[in-house]
Enzyme design. Sequence first.
Site, PDB file in Angstrom:
ATOM      1  N   ASP A 173       0.864  -1.180   0.000  1.00 27.06           N
ATOM      2  CA  ASP A 173       0.000   0.000   0.000  1.00 27.06           C
ATOM      3  C   ASP A 173       0.899   1.228   0.000  1.00 27.06           C
ATOM      4  OD1 ASP A 173      -2.237   1.703   0.157  1.00 27.06           O
ATOM      5  OD2 ASP A 173      -3.280   0.325   1.501  1.00 27.06           O
ATOM      6  N   ARG A 233     -12.576  -3.336  -7.605  1.00 27.09           N
ATOM      7  CA  ARG A 233     -13.051  -2.706  -8.831  1.00 27.09           C
ATOM      8  C   ARG A 233     -12.530  -3.512 -10.021  1.00 27.09           C
ATOM      9  NH1 ARG A 233     -16.163  -0.780  -6.044  1.00 27.09           N
ATOM     10  NH2 ARG A 233     -16.767   1.406  -5.713  1.00 27.09           N
ATOM     11  N   ASP A 257     -15.674 -10.621  -8.180  1.00 27.55           N
ATOM     12  CA  ASP A 257     -16.987 -10.042  -7.898  1.00 27.55           C
ATOM     13  C   ASP A 257     -17.211  -8.790  -8.724  1.00 27.55           C
ATOM     14  OD1 ASP A 257     -19.483  -9.903  -6.387  1.00 27.55           O
ATOM     15  OD2 ASP A 257     -18.620  -8.138  -5.413  1.00 27.55           O
ATOM     16  N   GLU A 262     -18.387  -4.085 -16.517  1.00 27.76           N
ATOM     17  CA  GLU A 262     -19.630  -4.556 -15.902  1.00 27.76           C
ATOM     18  C   GLU A 262     -20.813  -3.602 -16.077  1.00 27.76           C
ATOM     19  OE1 GLU A 262     -19.640  -3.368 -11.254  1.00 27.76           O
ATOM     20  OE2 GLU A 262     -18.037  -4.743 -11.828  1.00 27.76           O
ATOM     21  N   HIS A 294     -20.968  -8.231  -8.422  1.00 28.42           N
ATOM     22  CA  HIS A 294     -20.718  -7.063  -7.569  1.00 28.42           C
ATOM     23  C   HIS A 294     -21.619  -7.082  -6.329  1.00 28.42           C
ATOM     24  CE1 HIS A 294     -18.857  -2.805  -7.954  1.00 28.42           C
ATOM     25  NE2 HIS A 294     -19.035  -3.105  -6.680  1.00 28.42           N
TER      26      HIS A 294
END
Length: 332
Positions: A173, A233, A257, A262, A294
């Site tokens: 990160d 995302r 997901d 999408e 999602h």
Amino acid sequence: MEILAFGVQADEKPMIEKAFEGHHDVRCLGVFLTEDTAPIAAGYEVISTSVNAILDHRVLQTLAAGGTQMIAQRSTGFNNIDLEVAERLGLTVARVSYYSPYSVAEFAWTLAMTVNRRIVRASNRTRDFDFRLDGLMGRDLRGRTVGVLGTGKIGEAFTRIAHGFGMNLLGWDVAENPACVELGMTYVEKERIFAEADLLSLHVPLLPSTQRIIDAAALRAMKDDAILVNSSRGGLVDTEALVAELRKGRFAGVGLDVYEAEAGLFFLDKSLEAVEDDTLARLVTFPNVVVTSHQAYYTVDAVTQIIDTTVRNVLDYTAGRRSENVLVPRAS
């Protein structure tokens, strides 16, 4: 004042109506906000949108021309909104900056365990009374290495579960999360994570710097028997490159997901239509891939928080208040 809410799921409608009760009237629509549906908002000062709404310059101009002054998005992500155009048009924009991180973290683990233990294949077999174990062998996760890209609230929740499994923890990160370090996470360059992770889970926002962070090179660097999970995302993964690697027989499992194309697909029933997206059509045919629509955030707890925050955002707007949820402030 009556508020128009786009993209409302059947489960959400009574929750939204109850939350706004005593404050404002609300009209819930199942259709998503697009260039074609934007004219419906004419005459509504405040509208609410879902994560798959398309709020580009054309849609925003239509909204502004119809009298809309405030957009309350029911999601944390806002990469679907052209904020510069919204500001230029004098549109106030707010989002939900926080909801239960456990909803997404737990679902990411659901995907990981589903592909690891071949749950879909096993369930389909037993429905046909086929109780063979051939092809259902998974792996213990204890002692293996998990890589977590993005260690914010959701990434931290995911890491806590990984710690419970007894896994080795690698993280990446822009800033270290002390809670993850305390759990035993080692922060490393993402290239090391690609090379060493038995399970890689994505929890970073979609930004220009993270667009397709899992590209062809990253996929090639991953272990042949790694598990990849994306509940953040769709644009984080180069899907065509992923399909190319899957065609080579790589990866123990992939749980998605989200999908980079999408919009216009997810949350809708396309079962009676011809599939025009060749990449998605190919992706769902692989036996080691699970794609969901999602739904990681979709728990009673998280949706209640999302709706309650949306109501507060609208009340703050009408009262002239500004909170941390405001992306574009009300024009003075």
